[in-house]
Design a protein around this motif. Sequence first.
Motif, PDB file in Angstrom:
ATOM      1  N   THR A 168     -38.809  35.680 -13.794  1.00 46.18           N
ATOM      2  CA  THR A 168     -38.889  36.209 -12.432  1.00 46.18           C
ATOM      3  C   THR A 168     -37.605  35.894 -11.683  1.00 46.18           C
ATOM      4  O   THR A 168     -36.990  36.757 -11.062  1.00 46.18           O
ATOM      5  CB  THR A 168     -40.092  35.607 -11.679  1.00 46.18           C
ATOM      6  OG1 THR A 168     -41.284  35.929 -12.381  1.00 46.18           O
ATOM      7  CG2 THR A 168     -40.168  36.124 -10.255  1.00 46.18           C
ATOM      8  N   TRP A 169     -37.195  34.639 -11.749  1.00 38.89           N
ATOM      9  CA  TRP A 169     -35.966  34.189 -11.081  1.00 38.89           C
ATOM     10  C   TRP A 169     -34.765  34.958 -11.626  1.00 38.89           C
ATOM     11  O   TRP A 169     -33.935  35.465 -10.863  1.00 38.89           O
ATOM     12  CB  TRP A 169     -35.806  32.696 -11.291  1.00 38.89           C
ATOM     13  CG  TRP A 169     -34.626  32.118 -10.581  1.00 38.89           C
ATOM     14  CD1 TRP A 169     -33.439  31.763 -11.125  1.00 38.89           C
ATOM     15  CD2 TRP A 169     -34.518  31.845  -9.184  1.00 38.89           C
ATOM     16  NE1 TRP A 169     -32.595  31.276 -10.165  1.00 38.89           N
ATOM     17  CE2 TRP A 169     -33.233  31.315  -8.965  1.00 38.89           C
ATOM     18  CE3 TRP A 169     -35.378  31.995  -8.102  1.00 38.89           C
ATOM     19  CZ2 TRP A 169     -32.781  30.932  -7.704  1.00 38.89           C
ATOM     20  CZ3 TRP A 169     -34.931  31.612  -6.843  1.00 38.89           C
ATOM     21  CH2 TRP A 169     -33.655  31.092  -6.663  1.00 38.89           C
ATOM     22  N   GLN A 170     -34.684  35.059 -12.928  1.00 38.50           N
ATOM     23  CA  GLN A 170     -33.566  35.756 -13.571  1.00 38.50           C
ATOM     24  C   GLN A 170     -33.514  37.212 -13.116  1.00 38.50           C
ATOM     25  O   GLN A 170     -32.440  37.752 -12.838  1.00 38.50           O
ATOM     26  CB  GLN A 170     -33.724  35.666 -15.086  1.00 38.50           C
ATOM     27  CG  GLN A 170     -32.584  36.261 -15.862  1.00 38.50           C
ATOM     28  CD  GLN A 170     -32.811  36.122 -17.350  1.00 38.50           C
ATOM     29  OE1 GLN A 170     -33.941  36.148 -17.827  1.00 38.50           O
ATOM     30  NE2 GLN A 170     -31.743  35.969 -18.088  1.00 38.50           N
ATOM     31  N   GLN A 209     -31.522  42.170  -9.799  1.00 37.09           N
ATOM     32  CA  GLN A 209     -31.653  42.738  -8.458  1.00 37.09           C
ATOM     33  C   GLN A 209     -30.503  42.337  -7.539  1.00 37.09           C
ATOM     34  O   GLN A 209     -30.356  42.885  -6.460  1.00 37.09           O
ATOM     35  CB  GLN A 209     -32.992  42.318  -7.831  1.00 37.09           C
ATOM     36  CG  GLN A 209     -34.208  42.685  -8.657  1.00 37.09           C
ATOM     37  CD  GLN A 209     -34.281  44.163  -8.971  1.00 37.09           C
ATOM     38  OE1 GLN A 209     -34.000  45.008  -8.132  1.00 37.09           O
ATOM     39  NE2 GLN A 209     -34.636  44.499 -10.212  1.00 37.09           N
ATOM     40  N   GLY A 210     -29.724  41.342  -7.947  1.00 34.00           N
ATOM     41  CA  GLY A 210     -28.548  40.936  -7.176  1.00 34.00           C
ATOM     42  C   GLY A 210     -28.843  40.142  -5.919  1.00 34.00           C
ATOM     43  O   GLY A 210     -28.000  40.063  -5.020  1.00 34.00           O
ATOM     44  N   GLU A 244     -31.072  32.056  -1.957  1.00 34.50           N
ATOM     45  CA  GLU A 244     -31.852  31.789  -0.746  1.00 34.50           C
ATOM     46  C   GLU A 244     -32.812  32.944  -0.440  1.00 34.50           C
ATOM     47  O   GLU A 244     -33.937  32.732  -0.019  1.00 34.50           O
ATOM     48  CB  GLU A 244     -30.925  31.569   0.460  1.00 34.50           C
ATOM     49  CG  GLU A 244     -29.979  30.410   0.309  1.00 34.50           C
ATOM     50  CD  GLU A 244     -28.733  30.745  -0.513  1.00 34.50           C
ATOM     51  OE1 GLU A 244     -28.400  31.946  -0.665  1.00 34.50           O
ATOM     52  OE2 GLU A 244     -28.104  29.817  -1.018  1.00 34.50           O
ATOM     53  N   VAL A 245     -32.344  34.164  -0.667  1.00 40.21           N
ATOM     54  CA  VAL A 245     -33.180  35.343  -0.426  1.00 40.21           C
ATOM     55  C   VAL A 245     -34.302  35.402  -1.457  1.00 40.21           C
ATOM     56  O   VAL A 245     -35.453  35.718  -1.118  1.00 40.21           O
ATOM     57  CB  VAL A 245     -32.323  36.631  -0.452  1.00 40.21           C
ATOM     58  CG1 VAL A 245     -33.188  37.869  -0.313  1.00 40.21           C
ATOM     59  CG2 VAL A 245     -31.266  36.585   0.643  1.00 40.21           C
TER      60      VAL A 245
END
Length: 120
Positions: free
Chosen positions: A85-87, A93-94, A98-99
């Motif tokens: 998910t993080w990757q 998704q760029g 923080e976002v």
Amino acid sequence: MLWDDETLYELTTRLIRLARDAGALSTLATALNFHSTILVQIGDLARAAGLVADVAAILIDAYAPQAAEPVLLKAAVHHAVEFPTWQSLIRRQGLQPEVAVTLLTRMIESTTPEPDAVKP
């Protein structure tokens, strides 16, 4: 970008200790998640997996009292802390880290009622 794994390991270890001492659960979850990424980079996959499980447990415990549907909370938390998910959010998704954290936090919080909706 060059990574100094040893320094990052030490920094995240200190952050984990400080967050635990302060009882700052959201900071602790973030620190554990980042530390698990460092462990993956240095090849300690077993410890990394254990930390991800710790992060999920901390987040579930923190949000459980407000969860209208605990099964949705657990699903959202486990999805949020998974490395793919993080990757996907960062690399594909760029998003800035923080976002991505804000997005994942909002996803988890969406499983809990608004503060005004919580009944005493």
